[in-house]
Design a protein around this motif. Sequence first.
Motif, short mmCIF file in Angstrom:
data_model
loop_
_atom_site.label_atom_id
_atom_site.label_comp_id
_atom_site.label_asym_id
_atom_site.label_seq_id
_atom_site.Cartn_x
_atom_site.Cartn_y
_atom_site.Cartn_z
N ALA A 58 0.82 -1.21 -0.19
CA ALA A 58 0.14 -0.12 -0.14
C ALA A 58 0.71 1.33 -0.02
O ALA A 58 0.68 2.23 -0.67
CB ALA A 58 -0.93 -0.09 1.41
N ARG A 59 1.89 1.27 0.91
CA ARG A 59 2.83 2.65 1.03
C ARG A 59 3.59 2.76 -0.27
O ARG A 59 3.45 3.78 -0.88
CB ARG A 59 3.85 2.34 2.05
N GLU A 60 4.09 1.64 -0.71
CA GLU A 60 4.78 1.78 -2.02
C GLU A 60 3.94 2.25 -3.08
O GLU A 60 4.28 3.08 -4.02
CB GLU A 60 5.56 0.45 -2.45
N SER A 61 2.66 1.55 -3.42
CA SER A 61 1.89 1.97 -4.32
C SER A 61 1.43 3.35 -4.33
O SER A 61 1.23 4.26 -5.23
CB SER A 61 0.62 1.22 -4.51
N ALA A 62 1.37 3.97 -3.14
CA ALA A 62 1.15 5.46 -2.76
C ALA A 62 2.16 6.07 -3.45
O ALA A 62 1.85 7.06 -4.10
CB ALA A 62 0.68 5.75 -1.48
N LEU A 63 3.41 5.84 -3.22
CA LEU A 63 4.49 6.82 -3.49
C LEU A 63 4.47 6.59 -5.01
O LEU A 63 4.90 7.73 -5.67
CB LEU A 63 5.79 6.00 -2.86
N LEU A 64 4.18 5.54 -5.68
CA LEU A 64 4.46 5.52 -7.19
C LEU A 64 3.12 6.35 -7.81
O LEU A 64 3.53 7.08 -8.66
CB LEU A 64 4.10 4.13 -7.65
N LEU A 65 1.85 6.43 -7.12
CA LEU A 65 1.00 7.14 -7.59
C LEU A 65 1.21 8.46 -7.72
O LEU A 65 0.69 9.05 -8.47
CB LEU A 65 -0.53 6.60 -7.29
N GLU A 71 13.01 12.63 -8.91
CA GLU A 71 13.37 12.41 -7.80
C GLU A 71 12.34 11.57 -6.99
O GLU A 71 12.59 10.74 -6.14
CB GLU A 71 13.65 13.77 -6.89
N GLN A 72 10.90 11.86 -7.25
CA GLN A 72 10.04 11.17 -6.53
C GLN A 72 9.85 9.50 -6.98
O GLN A 72 9.56 8.76 -6.09
CB GLN A 72 8.40 11.84 -6.78
N TYR A 73 9.98 9.43 -8.23
CA TYR A 73 10.22 7.99 -8.76
C TYR A 73 11.44 7.46 -8.22
O TYR A 73 11.16 6.03 -8.03
CB TYR A 73 10.08 8.20 -10.16
N ALA A 74 12.49 8.02 -8.08
CA ALA A 74 13.60 7.42 -7.45
C ALA A 74 13.27 6.93 -5.97
O ALA A 74 13.66 5.93 -5.47
CB ALA A 74 14.79 8.37 -7.57
N ASP A 75 12.31 7.86 -5.21
CA ASP A 75 12.02 7.59 -3.78
C ASP A 75 11.21 6.13 -3.70
O ASP A 75 11.46 5.60 -3.06
CB ASP A 75 11.50 8.67 -3.10
N ALA A 76 10.29 5.97 -4.89
CA ALA A 76 9.30 4.97 -5.04
C ALA A 76 10.28 3.85 -5.34
O ALA A 76 9.82 2.75 -4.62
CB ALA A 76 8.41 5.23 -5.89
N ALA A 77 11.24 3.89 -5.99
CA ALA A 77 11.86 2.73 -6.60
C ALA A 77 12.91 2.21 -5.34
O ALA A 77 13.02 1.09 -5.03
CB ALA A 77 12.90 3.13 -7.71
N ASP A 78 13.36 3.18 -4.70
CA ASP A 78 14.45 2.72 -3.37
C ASP A 78 13.56 2.14 -2.35
O ASP A 78 13.77 1.25 -1.52
CB ASP A 78 14.92 4.23 -2.79
N ASN A 79 12.47 2.42 -2.43
CA ASN A 79 11.33 1.71 -1.18
C ASN A 79 10.90 0.69 -1.68
O ASN A 79 10.17 -0.01 -0.93
CB ASN A 79 10.19 2.66 -0.74
N SER A 80 10.81 0.12 -2.94
CA SER A 80 10.49 -1.20 -3.42
C SER A 80 11.53 -1.99 -4.39
O SER A 80 11.13 -2.49 -5.35
CB SER A 80 9.30 -0.79 -4.26
N VAL A 81 12.69 -2.06 -3.96
CA VAL A 81 13.80 -2.59 -4.85
C VAL A 81 13.60 -3.77 -4.98
O VAL A 81 13.22 -5.13 -4.22
CB VAL A 81 15.06 -2.58 -4.08
N ARG A 90 11.48 2.68 -11.28
CA ARG A 90 13.00 2.94 -11.65
C ARG A 90 12.89 3.39 -13.09
O ARG A 90 13.71 4.18 -13.56
CB ARG A 90 14.00 1.95 -11.38
N LEU A 91 12.16 2.52 -13.92
CA LEU A 91 11.99 2.89 -15.30
C LEU A 91 11.57 4.26 -15.68
O LEU A 91 12.21 5.29 -16.50
CB LEU A 91 11.14 1.84 -15.83
N ARG A 92 10.47 4.64 -14.80
CA ARG A 92 9.86 6.13 -15.03
C ARG A 92 11.09 7.14 -14.74
O ARG A 92 11.09 8.23 -15.34
CB ARG A 92 8.78 6.29 -14.12
#
Length: 270
Positions: A58-65, A71-81, A90-92
């Motif tokens: 849920a948290r990772e999905s919220a970060l991605l959306l 920078e925000q996409y990098a944060d979402a990727a780092d939280n769901s490696v 990471r692609l985005r």
Amino acid sequence: MSDPQYVNREDEVQLAKLLRASGPWMQRHGTSLIYVAAAVLAASAVYVYVSRQPPATARESALLLAANTPEQYADAADNSVGTPIGNYARLREAEMILQNALSSLFTNRKVGTEELDKAEKTFKRLEDSRDLTNDIRLRLLVGLARIAESRCDGQEASVKTAVEAWDQVVTSFPSEKTFVELAETRKKKLDQQSTKDFYAWFQKQDPKPADETGLPQDGPGNVPPVPQFPTIDPLKNLSPTLTPGTPAEEPKAEEPKAEEPKAEEPKAEE
């Protein structure tokens, strides 16, 4: 007493004695024993079910959306490696950095080059991830091909590198018609001398923010001339009867037509 039948008989007798002796105990504690066994089985079933469920995202999905910057996409990727959400984030991130880099190459070459290197590192980092889907891997290869072409300087070595990068897209995903057509088009363009001349000219430029035109009245920006492109033959679409150096015939002026005499109207008799 060594006869097997006596041994088996004795075992049966001992088992019967054990059952008779445990009868009263089973009557007193049988119900509790059944409940304990049922509880153990239920706990085991819950453990197996929970252990097989994917982790909560849920948290990772919220970060991605909520992400709309690299920078925000990098944060979402780092939280769901290593997860599908992390790989897509990471692609985005890489694609957005690449898009910013390509834009900056026309206005601030130093920043554009730095962002281009950063985009390549981000794509490479994604390439090392596990469990990449085909969609992500395809877009990864396209991104690397765009980077290779943007670094082309018109020389054979850089042109070959760019062509090989687009070839990788074709060979890896031959059934993806749209991307295969894109790759084949870019390969044909890179083989043209006019494209090589343009990239050779473009790589020599060093645009800076100060070179940009502020307002229309400030005059044209400080942009070097673009290399000469193939000329257009102005006689290509003319009639084949005309050849260079042959003047075209001037249209003849129309001669005025003589007016026809009007018929006399009959006079009324007096």
